[in-house]
Design an enzyme around this catalytic site. Structure first.
Site, short mmCIF file in Angstrom:
data_model
loop_
_atom_site.label_atom_id
_atom_site.label_comp_id
_atom_site.label_asym_id
_atom_site.label_seq_id
_atom_site.Cartn_x
_atom_site.Cartn_y
_atom_site.Cartn_z
CB SER A 103 121.77 70.68 72.96
OG SER A 103 120.83 69.72 72.53
CG ASP A 242 120.89 66.45 70.04
OD1 ASP A 242 121.20 65.34 70.54
OD2 ASP A 242 120.42 67.38 70.73
CG ASP A 244 122.97 67.07 74.20
OD1 ASP A 244 122.24 67.03 73.20
OD2 ASP A 244 122.54 67.39 75.33
CG ASP A 246 119.18 66.14 74.54
OD1 ASP A 246 119.41 66.44 73.35
OD2 ASP A 246 118.97 66.99 75.43
#
Length: 446
Positions: A103, A242, A244, A246
């Site tokens: 992430s 960010d 990834d 999410d």
């Protein structure tokens, strides 16, 4: 079976690459253990996506080998946002989705997280069953039953069309200039196209991943470059994702940061205006008091969950509500998606901007954020600084000084070896000094 997790944290298995448990041998065994459990559930098909970290190639291969040894078929999407994997898992009727990502963490970290066939986080009993399998020796299925790996070449296009479908068909982003910061992460080849195809004038940044620059001075965890670029480009607003995809943080035309609390407030208020709000809003213990008060003024119910999108989701499902968020930028909109989706959340705010003919800056003014300071203190070992008397005394002293005009929150991070110290209140100077005072007490107790 014990309910004490050894490997799964609040967001899967995560750590520094090359150090246990993020090693090729452990990830191979994790793939096998997950495959053993998932094979009992149904189709024996798994979707695997990743972000742009260089270690993703190594871990992807190890994971696939373990799954194949358990007899599961893996379908690779290549670099793909976490919510895209959740969506594709549903549409392909796969038994599970797996994302290789850490992430918002630096490139040298990585992790493995799982989605159920419904595109939600794995149930607790499935995670515990996987951990139980990890205690066993690997047993390969018969050769004829080994899993195969395939690649889904149109994964990006499928997800782009889904994202666009969540934007009102009677609205357009024509004449809206947007700076889109993809953090050199998984949205780099997706987010700019979503907004362009809806008519926006897009200035893209953070779209040149090289394996080691993900989240490096760009993206949702560091919006300084985006703030500068929005002002320079005279854009209407900026979007920061960010690594990834999410988390979403926005920037208004003046360069002001708009966080997850403000984003959820704007979405909820717009849903109320349109008569489409279903229930209230779920925040977390970190949610700014200003959001709670702003929603209260609109008559919108609000509750706090523990920190982590998993717990926000639990509260949403328990109450039957549709909007949940963390101030860090996780925004969950259950009437459209099954997990936090930064692109979809951004589209709903843009729909409010276009539909109301107001600027993002003006929309965000409906709530007043209290000054909030977050200090992160790194610790090692098994000690618990939160139980140290010096820390307890420091917190008590600060709470007495703040009175009913502020609050203090201390907690361990679920993804990193950090103690997070949050202080919030009306007096900015008092909040800053109080946070530093408590952080020093925590450091001395580590």
């Amino acid at each position: 079976m014990s309910d004490k997790r050894r490997y799964f944290g609040t967001d899967g298995v995560r750590g520094k690459v090359g150090q246990y448990p993020i090693t090729p041998d452990f990830v191979l065994k994790l793939g096998w253990a997950a495959g053993r459990v998932l094979a009992k559930q149904g189709t024996k098909k798994v979707i695997i996506g990743k972000d742009t970290r260089i270690s993703g190639y190594m871990l992807e291969s190890a994971l696939e080998a373990g799954l194949a040894a358990a007899g599961l078929k893996a379908t690779f999407t290549g670099p793909m946002p976490t919510p895209a994997v959740a969506y594709l898992t549903q549409t392909f009727r796969a038994e599970a989705g797996i994302v290789i990502s850490a992430s918002h963490n630096p490139y040298y970290d990585n992790g493995i997280k799982f989605f159920s066939s419904e595109g939600t986080k794995l149930p607790d009993d499935i995670e515990l069953a996987i951990e139980a399998e990890l205690d066993k020796d690997i047993e390969c299925v018969e050769s004829a039953e080994l899993g195969k790996a395939t690649r889904l070449n149109d994964a990006a296009g499928r997800y782009i069309e889904f994202c666009k479908s969540t934007f009102p068909s009677d609205l357009s982003l024509a004449n809206v200039k947007i700076v889109v910061d993809c953090a050199h992460g998984a949205t780099y080849h997706i987010a700019p196209n979503v907004f362009k195809e809806l008519g926006a004038d897009v200035v893209a940044m953070g779209v040149e991943p090289n394996g080691t620059n993900i989240n490096a001075e760009v993206g949702a965890t560091d919006v300084r470059a985006l703030q500068k670029r929005v002002v320079e480009e005279q854009a209407h607003l900026g979007l920061a994702f960010d690594g990834d995809g999410d988390r979403i943080i926005m920037v208004d035309h003046l360069g002001n940061k708009i966080d997850g609390d403000q984003i959820a407030y704007i979405i909820a208020r717009d849903a109320l205006r349109r008569g489409e709000l279903k229930g209230g809003v779920v925040g977390t213990l970190m949610t700014n008091l200003g959001m709670e008060n702003g929603l209260k003024q609109l008559g919108i119910p609000f509750v706090r969950a523990a920190v982590g999108d998993r717990y926000v989701m639990e509260q949403l499902l328990a109450k039957g509500w549709k909007i949940g968020a963390e101030n860090s930028g996780h925004v969950i909109l259950l009437d459209k998606v099954t997990t936090g989706d930064a692109i979809v959340a951004a589209l709903q705010v843009l729909a409010s901007v276009v539909g109301s003919e107001m600027t993002l800056h003006d929309l965000s003014q409906g709530m007043t954020l209290y000054p909030q300071v977050l200090e992160n203190v790194r610790f090692v070992g098994n000690s618990n600084p939160l139980e140290a008397q010096a820390v307890l005394d420091s917190v008590a002293a600060v709470e007495a000084e703040l009175g009913d005009k502020g609050r203090v929150l201390l907690r361990k991070s679920g993804t990193e070896p950090l103690i997070r110290v949050m202080v919030e209140g009306e007096d900015a100077e008092l909040v800053q000094s109080s946070a530093l005072k408590i952080a020093e007490a925590v450091k001395a107790s580590c």
